[in-house]
Design an enzyme around this catalytic site. Structure first.
Site, PDB file in Angstrom:
ATOM      1  NE  ARG A 122      -3.963   7.176  -0.260  1.00  0.00           N
ATOM      2  CZ  ARG A 122      -3.013   6.317  -0.549  1.00  0.00           C
ATOM      3  NH1 ARG A 122      -3.313   5.112  -0.932  1.00  0.00           N
ATOM      4  NH2 ARG A 122      -1.759   6.660  -0.472  1.00  0.00           N
ATOM      5  CD  GLN A 127      -5.948  14.859  -4.588  1.00  0.00           C
ATOM      6  OE1 GLN A 127      -5.549  15.929  -5.035  1.00  0.00           O
ATOM      7  NE2 GLN A 127      -6.508  13.945  -5.342  1.00  0.00           N
ATOM      8  CG  ASP A 130      -2.785  10.804   0.590  1.00  0.00           C
ATOM      9  OD1 ASP A 130      -2.231  10.019   1.388  1.00  0.00           O
ATOM     10  OD2 ASP A 130      -3.305  10.443  -0.472  1.00  0.00           O
ATOM     11  CB  SER A 133      -0.066  10.271  -1.522  1.00  0.00           C
ATOM     12  OG  SER A 133      -1.171   9.460  -1.819  1.00  0.00           O
ATOM     13  CE1 TYR A 230      -4.541   1.994  -0.147  1.00  0.00           C
ATOM     14  CE2 TYR A 230      -6.825   2.424   0.434  1.00  0.00           C
ATOM     15  CZ  TYR A 230      -5.494   2.782   0.466  1.00  0.00           C
ATOM     16  OH  TYR A 230      -5.105   3.927   1.108  1.00  0.00           O
TER      17      TYR A 230
HETATM   18  P1  NAD Z   1      -0.584   0.340  -1.835  1.00  0.00           P
HETATM   19  O1  NAD Z   1       0.609   0.977  -1.204  1.00  0.00           O
HETATM   20  O2  NAD Z   1      -1.640  -0.238  -0.974  1.00  0.00           O
HETATM   21  O3  NAD Z   1      -0.069  -0.828  -2.816  1.00  0.00           O
HETATM   22  C1  NAD Z   1       0.912  -0.578  -3.792  1.00  0.00           C
HETATM   23  C2  NAD Z   1       0.512  -1.200  -5.111  1.00  0.00           C
HETATM   24  O4  NAD Z   1       0.666  -2.619  -5.058  1.00  0.00           O
HETATM   25  C3  NAD Z   1      -0.936  -0.963  -5.524  1.00  0.00           C
HETATM   26  O5  NAD Z   1      -0.961  -0.345  -6.801  1.00  0.00           O
HETATM   27  C4  NAD Z   1      -1.537  -2.354  -5.559  1.00  0.00           C
HETATM   28  O6  NAD Z   1      -2.533  -2.495  -6.560  1.00  0.00           O
HETATM   29  C5  NAD Z   1      -0.314  -3.196  -5.865  1.00  0.00           C
HETATM   30  N1  NAD Z   1      -0.448  -4.637  -5.571  1.00  0.00           N
HETATM   31  C6  NAD Z   1      -1.029  -5.239  -4.500  1.00  0.00           C
HETATM   32  N2  NAD Z   1      -0.940  -6.577  -4.606  1.00  0.00           N
HETATM   33  C7  NAD Z   1      -0.259  -6.836  -5.742  1.00  0.00           C
HETATM   34  C8  NAD Z   1       0.167  -8.045  -6.381  1.00  0.00           C
HETATM   35  N3  NAD Z   1      -0.102  -9.244  -5.889  1.00  0.00           N
HETATM   36  N4  NAD Z   1       0.830  -7.929  -7.553  1.00  0.00           N
HETATM   37  C9  NAD Z   1       1.100  -6.704  -8.089  1.00  0.00           C
HETATM   38  N5  NAD Z   1       0.743  -5.548  -7.535  1.00  0.00           N
HETATM   39  C10 NAD Z   1       0.059  -5.611  -6.369  1.00  0.00           C
HETATM   40  O7  NAD Z   1      -1.258   1.335  -2.867  1.00  0.00           O
HETATM   41  P2  NAD Z   1      -1.157   2.920  -2.939  1.00  0.00           P
HETATM   42  O8  NAD Z   1       0.111   3.297  -3.586  1.00  0.00           O
HETATM   43  O9  NAD Z   1      -1.467   3.465  -1.626  1.00  0.00           O
HETATM   44  O10 NAD Z   1      -2.336   3.250  -3.960  1.00  0.00           O
HETATM   45  C11 NAD Z   1      -3.582   2.593  -3.890  1.00  0.00           C
HETATM   46  C12 NAD Z   1      -4.576   3.284  -4.766  1.00  0.00           C
HETATM   47  O11 NAD Z   1      -4.986   4.507  -4.180  1.00  0.00           O
HETATM   48  C13 NAD Z   1      -4.129   3.603  -6.155  1.00  0.00           C
HETATM   49  O12 NAD Z   1      -5.204   3.314  -6.995  1.00  0.00           O
HETATM   50  C14 NAD Z   1      -3.881   5.085  -6.115  1.00  0.00           C
HETATM   51  O13 NAD Z   1      -4.017   5.692  -7.382  1.00  0.00           O
HETATM   52  C15 NAD Z   1      -4.983   5.495  -5.185  1.00  0.00           C
HETATM   53  N6  NAD Z   1      -4.749   6.798  -4.536  1.00  0.00           N
HETATM   54  C16 NAD Z   1      -5.756   7.715  -4.542  1.00  0.00           C
HETATM   55  C17 NAD Z   1      -5.576   8.946  -3.929  1.00  0.00           C
HETATM   56  C18 NAD Z   1      -6.663   9.972  -3.918  1.00  0.00           C
HETATM   57  O14 NAD Z   1      -7.648   9.788  -4.561  1.00  0.00           O
HETATM   58  N7  NAD Z   1      -6.523  11.039  -3.164  1.00  0.00           N
HETATM   59  C19 NAD Z   1      -4.378   9.240  -3.316  1.00  0.00           C
HETATM   60  C20 NAD Z   1      -3.370   8.282  -3.324  1.00  0.00           C
HETATM   61  C21 NAD Z   1      -3.580   7.059  -3.936  1.00  0.00           C
END
Ligand code: NAD
Length: 384
Positions: A122, A127, A130, A133, A230
């Site tokens: 990521r 992007q 991805d 996402s 994460y």
């Molecule tokens: P994910 O699908 O792994 O998890 C979904 C959400 O659940 C996350 O926000 C996580 O913090 C939350 N979570 C986990 N355990 C929990 C609990 N016990 N209680 C409440 N919430 C809980 O996450 P994702 O959607 O893939 O995103 C992960 C991170 O990656 C985020 O910070 C997102 O902004 C980032 N991201 C970055 C890029 C990039 O830089 N290109 C792209 C996509 C996502």
């Protein structure tokens, strides 16, 4: 070089890995494209549209795969499918390699050079590739639409001559990509939305979408995020306090959308059976994490369960496939962006093993497993 796009054969899968639009782009790259008849039908892309884009239509899967150099898929091959690929073929898809190590052995044995798109790092440069996402975003949207379909009431506040309808109250648990889109969708439908997450960074993002953030433990949140962005698995004490806060919030909640995941682990239980039992009849819970073990006690993959107190727990499998047209369109664009990485400026196919996106996604090459994440810890990655 020849590209094959075949029908997805796994259960609950309606998406397709290429659209007529991306086929055109492949042809512009100098590739020949063969689409198995009906490959895009469930996502609304008919053979005629692929043909108009310049693809040939293959009568069956074997005909499409037989002489293909590049095979584009959404999901990992089913039994017997790998055997239809020629040695040296490149396979690109959501191959779930860490959960399916035997598949990776089979790719190596068959001499298939496989890339797993969920391993795209990521980073900013990646992007456009991805897939996690693009698909999570649509899953978040669809989870709210599904909840609205199950809910016997309206989302927005309505003032009518016959009386006032109260706005629905929605709680989103897990404010990552899916959760943030769920917040935005529920807000657009007129609901009053709150959300919670273990990561401190989520608070600002939630609030910027006009929702209220439920903070469980500000101190613990600071160390809840890994270097990769994460969530970490939280301790028992945090979980207990989270349940207390959420139980309080549930008294004012009609709909809960659970999206919490922890990479490589079973999903955390966020709603216990007791918490669901305390919700009002007619409430709806959508468990987007159901395939990873579930965030909700009592949710069932592939079913909608109605509890004794009349709460509906929705556990759809493969949420992105439920919005297959747009999910395929975005996935195909991600694949296309990835394909560009495999061709140099002279449009020559070249796997640049020094590229960090290639390094992270390449599972097998010339009959060997080469991905550092899949090699036994004892074998230094460099030796591969
Ligand atoms: P994910 O699908 O792994 O998890 C979904 C959400 O659940 C996350 O926000 C996580 O913090 C939350 N979570 C986990 N355990 C929990 C609990 N016990 N209680 C409440 N919430 C809980 O996450 P994702 O959607 O893939 O995103 C992960 C991170 O990656 C985020 O910070 C997102 O902004 C980032 N991201 C970055 C890029 C990039 O830089 N290109 C792209 C996509 C996502």
């Amino acid at each position: 070089m020849k590209v094959a796009i075949v029908k997805e054969r796994r259960a609950h899968e309606r998406r397709v890995a290429a659209t007529p639009d991306t086929v055109k782009q492949m042809i512009a790259l100098g590739l020949g494209v063969s689409v198995e008849t009906g490959a895009g039908a469930e996502a609304g892309f008919l053979d005629a549209a692929y043909e108009a884009a310049g693809a040939g239509i293959a009568a069956d899967e074997a005909a499409a795969l037989g002489d293909a150099d590049l095979v584009l898929k959404v999901q990992r091959p089913v039994d017997g499918e790998i055997g239809k690929l020629k040695r040296g073929a490149v396979l690109i898809g959501l191959l779930a390699p860490t959960q399916n190590k035997a598949d990776v052995d089979a790719y190596a044995q068959a001499g298939v050079n496989a890339f797993a798109l969920e391993l795209v790092p990521r980073i900013t440069r990646a992007q456009t590739m991805d897939v996690l996402s693009s698909q999570a975003n649509l899953a978040g949207y669809k989870s709210v639409i599904d909840a609205a379909g199950e809910f016997g009431r309206a989302f927005p506040m309505m003032m009518t001559a016959a009386g006032t309808i109260k706005a629905a109250r929605v709680l989103i648990m897990g404010a990552g990509v899916a959760g943030l889109q769920a917040i935005a969708t529920a807000r657009r439908l007129g609901a009053i939305v709150s959300a919670t997450d273990v990561r401190a960074a989520a608070k600002e993002q939630v609030e910027s979408l006009g929702a209220t953030f439920i903070t469980v433990d500000q101190e613990a949140a600071k160390s809840a995020e890994t270097a990769g962005g994460y969530a970490r698995e939280m301790g028992e004490d945090y979980q207990r306090r989270q349940r207390e806060k959420v139980t309080e919030a549930l008294k004012r909640t009609d709909i809960v959308i659970c999206t919490a995941l922890i990479p490589g682990r079973k999903a955390p239980i966020l709603l216990t059976a007791d918490m669901v039992a305390a919700m009002a009849p007619g409430s709806v819970v959508v468990d987007l994490a159901v395939e990873a073990g579930g965030n909700v006690e009592g949710s069932q993959a592939g079913s909608t369960v109605t509890t004794a107190n009349g709460v509906r727990i929705v556990g759809h499998q493969n949420m992105p496939s439920r919005i297959a047209v747009d999910a395929s369109m975005l996935y195909a664009r991600n694949v296309m962006a990835f394909l560009h990485l495999l061709f140099d400026q002279e449009k020559q196919f070249r796997v640049d093993r020094s590229d960090e996106i290639i390094k992270a996604t390449l599972l097998t090459m010339d009959g060997a497993i080469v991905n550092p994440a899949l090699l036994p810890a004892a074998v230094p990655a460099a030796a591969s």
